[in-house]
Design a protein around this motif. Structure first.
Motif, mmCIF file in Angstrom:
data_model
loop_
_atom_site.group_PDB
_atom_site.id
_atom_site.type_symbol
_atom_site.label_atom_id
_atom_site.label_comp_id
_atom_site.label_asym_id
_atom_site.label_seq_id
_atom_site.Cartn_x
_atom_site.Cartn_y
_atom_site.Cartn_z
ATOM 1 N N GLU A 176 0.629 -1.332 -0.032
ATOM 2 C CA GLU A 176 -0.008 0.061 -0.103
ATOM 3 C C GLU A 176 0.706 1.294 0.014
ATOM 4 O O GLU A 176 0.305 2.307 0.560
ATOM 5 C CB GLU A 176 -1.125 -0.025 1.185
ATOM 6 N N ILE A 177 2.051 1.296 -0.585
ATOM 7 C CA ILE A 177 2.952 2.161 -0.860
ATOM 8 C C ILE A 177 2.775 3.145 -2.168
ATOM 9 O O ILE A 177 2.714 2.503 -3.135
ATOM 10 C CB ILE A 177 4.378 1.989 -0.545
ATOM 11 N N LYS B 254 -0.172 16.049 -5.289
ATOM 12 C CA LYS B 254 0.433 14.605 -5.471
ATOM 13 C C LYS B 254 0.492 13.820 -4.051
ATOM 14 O O LYS B 254 0.595 12.749 -4.262
ATOM 15 C CB LYS B 254 1.627 14.916 -6.293
ATOM 16 N N VAL B 255 0.840 14.878 -3.001
ATOM 17 C CA VAL B 255 0.848 14.138 -1.784
ATOM 18 C C VAL B 255 -0.218 13.713 -0.964
ATOM 19 O O VAL B 255 -0.210 12.781 0.177
ATOM 20 C CB VAL B 255 1.961 14.583 -0.940
ATOM 21 N N LYS B 256 -1.297 14.496 -0.974
ATOM 22 C CA LYS B 256 -2.396 14.269 -0.327
ATOM 23 C C LYS B 256 -2.949 12.983 -0.365
ATOM 24 O O LYS B 256 -3.266 12.589 -1.220
ATOM 25 C CB LYS B 256 -3.557 15.455 -0.576
ATOM 26 N N GLY B 257 -3.088 12.581 1.105
ATOM 27 C CA GLY B 257 -3.610 11.237 1.293
ATOM 28 C C GLY B 257 -2.885 9.944 0.831
ATOM 29 O O GLY B 257 -3.261 8.935 0.940
ATOM 30 N N LYS B 258 -1.775 10.319 0.485
ATOM 31 C CA LYS B 258 -0.812 9.296 -0.164
ATOM 32 C C LYS B 258 0.224 8.551 1.120
ATOM 33 O O LYS B 258 0.620 9.344 1.944
ATOM 34 C CB LYS B 258 0.210 9.703 -1.317
ATOM 35 N N CYS C 96 -0.141 14.343 3.529
ATOM 36 C CA CYS C 96 -0.037 12.923 3.264
ATOM 37 C C CYS C 96 -0.137 11.942 4.299
ATOM 38 O O CYS C 96 -0.231 12.271 5.520
ATOM 39 C CB CYS C 96 1.649 12.624 2.786
ATOM 40 N N ASN C 97 -0.726 10.747 3.874
ATOM 41 C CA ASN C 97 -1.180 9.956 4.776
ATOM 42 C C ASN C 97 -0.107 9.221 5.708
ATOM 43 O O ASN C 97 -0.347 9.016 6.960
ATOM 44 C CB ASN C 97 -1.807 8.769 4.285
ATOM 45 N N SER C 98 0.989 9.031 5.427
ATOM 46 C CA SER C 98 1.953 8.396 6.099
ATOM 47 C C SER C 98 3.489 8.432 5.413
ATOM 48 O O SER C 98 3.314 8.562 4.399
ATOM 49 C CB SER C 98 1.608 6.861 6.668
#
Length: 239
Positions: free
Chosen positions: A121-122, A195-199, A226-228
């Protein structure tokens, strides 16, 4: 007089020699068929950490405890002054061997793909960026090339247009952890924040020492939603 075909083969050979050193970085012996960067003996003797099997090791994550949340932290090999890994890092940073950085990233990526579920999930890899002036001077960012090797082995894309370095860092070599953090805390910024939001992102770098640079990059990515953030490095200082 050489034929055109002979000349083409010579040019191809010169190109391959440029991309990959013909001598082992570890022992300086000639590389054999299908050997890249290191001979088989030196590769077998690499001081691998096996941290990908224990990505939640408290001794690792304590570098970031109370500072930024890190999903996982793992390094491929241990760095020891005067050792083979120091030679490898010096080669990929200062001797123009960007393809060697990619090859090492590929080795690590294969290990992760076959021995770990760490990267499920990356969404993307992001190499710790260099300032544009340093990038011009060196000609490439070794962290991006390590990330490309990981990407090739794991089929996870690399984003090279998201995280940027705003100013040149002073040398970190003789600084303690607090001084290193002060040196980098305002250095990095996110562009193309959508591009990073929620990723789920993995930061990639060459060597993990105190973690101050990676901490600053992680904080910036999290600030933009970003998520993590997980962290992979080619090497870690074995203290």
């Amino acid at each position: 007089m050489r034929t055109i075909v002979q000349r083409i083969y010579l040019l191809i050979g010169d190109f391959v020699d440029l991309l990959y050193p013909t001598l082992c970085v570890g022992c300086a012996k000639s590389l054999g068929f299908n050997e890249r960067v290191l001979c088989t003996k030196c590769r077998i003797n690499l001081p691998e950490t096996n941290q990908h099997k224990e990505p939640y090791d408290e001794n690792l994550l304590n570098k970031f405890a109370g500072k930024v949340p890190v999903r996982f932290l793992a390094s491929f090999v241990y760095f020891k002054k005067g050792g083979i890994v120091q030679k490898l890092i010096h080669t990929i940073k200062y001797k123009g061997q960007k393809e060697a950085a990619k090859e090492l990233g590929n080795w690590y990526g294969y290990q992760l793909a076959t021995e770990s579920t760490l990267l499920t999930e990356i969404d993307m890899f992001i190499g710790v960026p260099l300032h544009k002036s340093r990038l011009r001077q060196r000609g490439y960012n070794q962290a991006d090339w390590i990330a490309r090797g990981l990407s090739e082995a794991l089929n996870i894309p690399v984003a090279e247009d998201v995280l940027i370095c705003l100013k040149i860092k002073n040398s970190q070599t003789r600084k303690n952890r607090m001084e290193r953090w002060e040196n980098v805390k305002t250095v990095f910024s996110v562009q193309n924040s959508s591009k990073v939001k929620g990723k789920n992102i993995v930061l990639v770098d060459d060597v993990l020492t105190t973690g101050a640079t990676l901490e600053a990059c992680t904080a910036e990515l999290l600030k933009f939603g970003c998520n993590s953030v997980g962290i992979l490095t080619l090497a870690a200082v074995n203290r």
